[in-house]
Motif scaffolding. Sequence first.
Motif, PDB file in Angstrom:
ATOM      1  N   ALA A 118      33.155  -6.268  76.932  1.00  0.00           N
ATOM      2  CA  ALA A 118      32.113  -6.473  75.922  1.00  0.00           C
ATOM      3  C   ALA A 118      32.491  -7.632  74.996  1.00  0.00           C
ATOM      4  CB  ALA A 118      31.894  -5.197  75.114  1.00  0.00           C
ATOM      5  N   LEU A 119      33.754  -7.690  74.595  1.00  0.00           N
ATOM      6  CA  LEU A 119      34.195  -8.770  73.724  1.00  0.00           C
ATOM      7  C   LEU A 119      34.157 -10.125  74.428  1.00  0.00           C
ATOM      8  CD1 LEU A 119      37.092  -7.026  71.797  1.00  0.00           C
ATOM      9  CD2 LEU A 119      34.861  -7.737  70.894  1.00  0.00           C
ATOM     10  N   GLY A 120      34.296 -10.126  75.744  1.00  0.00           N
ATOM     11  CA  GLY A 120      34.120 -11.361  76.512  1.00  0.00           C
ATOM     12  C   GLY A 120      32.699 -11.892  76.351  1.00  0.00           C
ATOM     13  N   ILE A 121      31.740 -10.997  76.278  1.00  0.00           N
ATOM     14  CA  ILE A 121      30.342 -11.387  76.045  1.00  0.00           C
ATOM     15  C   ILE A 121      30.183 -11.921  74.623  1.00  0.00           C
ATOM     16  CG2 ILE A 121      27.970 -10.513  75.876  1.00  0.00           C
ATOM     17  CD1 ILE A 121      28.818  -8.426  78.059  1.00  0.00           C
ATOM     18  N   LEU A 122      30.787 -11.229  73.664  1.00  0.00           N
ATOM     19  CA  LEU A 122      30.720 -11.679  72.269  1.00  0.00           C
ATOM     20  C   LEU A 122      31.385 -13.051  72.105  1.00  0.00           C
ATOM     21  CD1 LEU A 122      29.895 -11.035  69.356  1.00  0.00           C
ATOM     22  CD2 LEU A 122      32.094  -9.848  69.091  1.00  0.00           C
ATOM     23  N   ALA A 123      32.473 -13.280  72.823  1.00  0.00           N
ATOM     24  CA  ALA A 123      33.171 -14.569  72.759  1.00  0.00           C
ATOM     25  C   ALA A 123      32.268 -15.714  73.224  1.00  0.00           C
ATOM     26  CB  ALA A 123      34.442 -14.528  73.599  1.00  0.00           C
ATOM     27  N   GLN A 124      31.311 -15.403  74.086  1.00  0.00           N
ATOM     28  CA  GLN A 124      30.355 -16.408  74.561  1.00  0.00           C
ATOM     29  C   GLN A 124      29.174 -16.564  73.601  1.00  0.00           C
ATOM     30  OE1 GLN A 124      29.221 -15.798  78.726  1.00  0.00           O
ATOM     31  NE2 GLN A 124      31.076 -14.574  78.964  1.00  0.00           N
ATOM     32  N   GLU A 125      29.254 -15.852  72.469  1.00  0.00           N
ATOM     33  CA  GLU A 125      28.222 -15.882  71.430  1.00  0.00           C
ATOM     34  C   GLU A 125      26.881 -15.368  71.940  1.00  0.00           C
ATOM     35  OE1 GLU A 125      28.319 -19.752  69.564  1.00  0.00           O
ATOM     36  OE2 GLU A 125      30.485 -19.613  69.266  1.00  0.00           O
ATOM     37  N   LYS A 126      26.933 -14.426  72.868  1.00  0.00           N
ATOM     38  CA  LYS A 126      25.727 -13.763  73.382  1.00  0.00           C
ATOM     39  C   LYS A 126      25.583 -12.441  72.630  1.00  0.00           C
ATOM     40  CE  LYS A 126      26.082 -15.862  77.928  1.00  0.00           C
ATOM     41  NZ  LYS A 126      26.215 -15.620  79.370  1.00  0.00           N
ATOM     42  N   TYR A 127      25.140 -12.544  71.380  1.00  0.00           N
ATOM     43  CA  TYR A 127      25.131 -11.399  70.477  1.00  0.00           C
ATOM     44  C   TYR A 127      24.228 -10.266  70.960  1.00  0.00           C
ATOM     45  CZ  TYR A 127      27.209 -15.086  67.716  1.00  0.00           C
ATOM     46  OH  TYR A 127      28.000 -16.124  67.304  1.00  0.00           O
ATOM     47  N   HIS A 128      23.043 -10.612  71.422  1.00  0.00           N
ATOM     48  CA  HIS A 128      22.117  -9.593  71.924  1.00  0.00           C
ATOM     49  C   HIS A 128      22.710  -8.879  73.142  1.00  0.00           C
ATOM     50  CE1 HIS A 128      18.371  -7.604  72.967  1.00  0.00           C
ATOM     51  NE2 HIS A 128      18.559  -8.025  74.206  1.00  0.00           N
ATOM     52  N   ASP A 129      23.287  -9.645  74.051  1.00  0.00           N
ATOM     53  CA  ASP A 129      23.885  -9.067  75.258  1.00  0.00           C
ATOM     54  C   ASP A 129      25.082  -8.184  74.915  1.00  0.00           C
ATOM     55  OD1 ASP A 129      21.978 -10.464  76.690  1.00  0.00           O
ATOM     56  OD2 ASP A 129      23.344 -12.071  77.275  1.00  0.00           O
ATOM     57  N   PHE A 130      25.863  -8.597  73.905  1.00  0.00           N
ATOM     58  CA  PHE A 130      26.992  -7.782  73.448  1.00  0.00           C
ATOM     59  C   PHE A 130      26.496  -6.426  72.960  1.00  0.00           C
ATOM     60  CE2 PHE A 130      29.428  -6.420  69.662  1.00  0.00           C
ATOM     61  CZ  PHE A 130      30.624  -6.088  70.276  1.00  0.00           C
ATOM     62  N   LEU A 131      25.500  -6.423  72.106  1.00  0.00           N
ATOM     63  CA  LEU A 131      24.978  -5.160  71.579  1.00  0.00           C
ATOM     64  C   LEU A 131      24.370  -4.295  72.682  1.00  0.00           C
ATOM     65  CD1 LEU A 131      23.354  -6.497  68.284  1.00  0.00           C
ATOM     66  CD2 LEU A 131      25.443  -5.118  68.492  1.00  0.00           C
ATOM     67  N   ALA A 132      23.817  -4.930  73.704  1.00  0.00           N
ATOM     68  CA  ALA A 132      23.139  -4.204  74.776  1.00  0.00           C
ATOM     69  C   ALA A 132      24.088  -3.411  75.675  1.00  0.00           C
ATOM     70  CB  ALA A 132      22.319  -5.177  75.624  1.00  0.00           C
ATOM     71  N   VAL A 133      25.387  -3.713  75.685  1.00  0.00           N
ATOM     72  CA  VAL A 133      26.309  -2.974  76.546  1.00  0.00           C
ATOM     73  C   VAL A 133      26.613  -1.583  76.005  1.00  0.00           C
ATOM     74  CG1 VAL A 133      27.380  -5.068  77.462  1.00  0.00           C
ATOM     75  CG2 VAL A 133      28.487  -3.848  75.589  1.00  0.00           C
ATOM     76  N   PHE A 134      26.290  -1.351  74.729  1.00  0.00           N
ATOM     77  CA  PHE A 134      26.559  -0.057  74.115  1.00  0.00           C
ATOM     78  C   PHE A 134      25.338   0.843  74.220  1.00  0.00           C
ATOM     79  CE2 PHE A 134      29.310  -3.171  72.150  1.00  0.00           C
ATOM     80  CZ  PHE A 134      30.543  -2.554  72.214  1.00  0.00           C
ATOM     81  N   ASP A 135      25.596   2.145  74.375  1.00  0.00           N
ATOM     82  CA  ASP A 135      24.489   3.099  74.431  1.00  0.00           C
ATOM     83  C   ASP A 135      23.834   3.251  73.063  1.00  0.00           C
ATOM     84  OD1 ASP A 135      24.840   3.905  77.215  1.00  0.00           O
ATOM     85  OD2 ASP A 135      26.705   4.820  76.514  1.00  0.00           O
ATOM     86  N   ASN A 136      24.633   3.208  72.016  1.00  0.00           N
ATOM     87  CA  ASN A 136      24.160   3.315  70.638  1.00  0.00           C
ATOM     88  C   ASN A 136      24.883   2.276  69.803  1.00  0.00           C
ATOM     89  OD1 ASN A 136      22.647   5.795  71.092  1.00  0.00           O
ATOM     90  ND2 ASN A 136      24.629   6.808  71.169  1.00  0.00           N
ATOM     91  N   SER A 137      24.234   1.862  68.716  1.00  0.00           N
ATOM     92  CA  SER A 137      24.880   0.911  67.818  1.00  0.00           C
ATOM     93  C   SER A 137      24.462   1.193  66.392  1.00  0.00           C
ATOM     94  CB  SER A 137      24.509  -0.522  68.187  1.00  0.00           C
ATOM     95  OG  SER A 137      25.039  -1.416  67.246  1.00  0.00           O
ATOM     96  N   ARG A 138      25.451   1.370  65.529  1.00  0.00           N
ATOM     97  CA  ARG A 138      25.154   1.500  64.103  1.00  0.00           C
ATOM     98  C   ARG A 138      25.007   0.122  63.475  1.00  0.00           C
ATOM     99  NH1 ARG A 138      29.129   6.446  63.221  1.00  0.00           N
ATOM    100  NH2 ARG A 138      27.802   7.997  64.192  1.00  0.00           N
ATOM    101  N   ILE A 139      25.466  -0.918  64.183  1.00  0.00           N
ATOM    102  CA  ILE A 139      25.148  -2.293  63.782  1.00  0.00           C
ATOM    103  C   ILE A 139      23.754  -2.513  64.360  1.00  0.00           C
ATOM    104  CG2 ILE A 139      25.751  -4.723  64.024  1.00  0.00           C
ATOM    105  CD1 ILE A 139      28.628  -3.854  64.489  1.00  0.00           C
ATOM    106  N   LEU A 140      22.757  -2.426  63.526  1.00  0.00           N
ATOM    107  CA  LEU A 140      21.391  -2.276  64.003  1.00  0.00           C
ATOM    108  C   LEU A 140      20.823  -3.486  64.726  1.00  0.00           C
ATOM    109  CD1 LEU A 140      19.930  -0.377  60.940  1.00  0.00           C
ATOM    110  CD2 LEU A 140      20.792   0.573  63.084  1.00  0.00           C
ATOM    111  N   THR A 141      21.125  -4.676  64.247  1.00  0.00           N
ATOM    112  CA  THR A 141      20.471  -5.853  64.811  1.00  0.00           C
ATOM    113  C   THR A 141      21.472  -6.963  65.094  1.00  0.00           C
ATOM    114  OG1 THR A 141      20.096  -6.921  62.676  1.00  0.00           O
ATOM    115  CG2 THR A 141      18.397  -5.357  63.428  1.00  0.00           C
TER     116      THR A 141
END
Length: 125
Positions: free
Chosen positions: A20-43
């Motif tokens: 997941a952090l590999g996705i975040l490192a690519q600055e794909k913020y939406h894709d990073f959040l999408a790997v989780f079933d739930n997120s308290r970081i809303l947007t």
Amino acid sequence: MIYAEKGKEQECFIDFVEKALGILAQEKYHDFLAVFDNSRILTEEDLISTLQYLDETRPVLKIDDPKKVKNQNQEIDVFTLRDGSGYCMDYDLTTDGEINDLTLQIEFLKKGDGYIVSLDDLHTL
């Protein structure tokens, strides 16, 4: 949902988070959040704001891909939840190979024969 072999949960959880952090490192913020079933970081905006240390005048902090950049002092802590419902993890993030001030918190909650993965928080130490 992810599945972990009994006795190898920690390894599975760390691998999941590092991918997941590999996705975040690519600055794909939406894709990073999408790997989780739930997120308290809303947007995506909330995530970016956190990476700016809540100061929109600062540039967005670049996060390392932990599969490519390692730091010997980095801490990854996995704890069993007291009620036995799963695990939680604190994962220190790095930038340019150095630990930055951000820690990612994730919960892995048992459901059937797998785990629901919840991104609980991204905060400064």
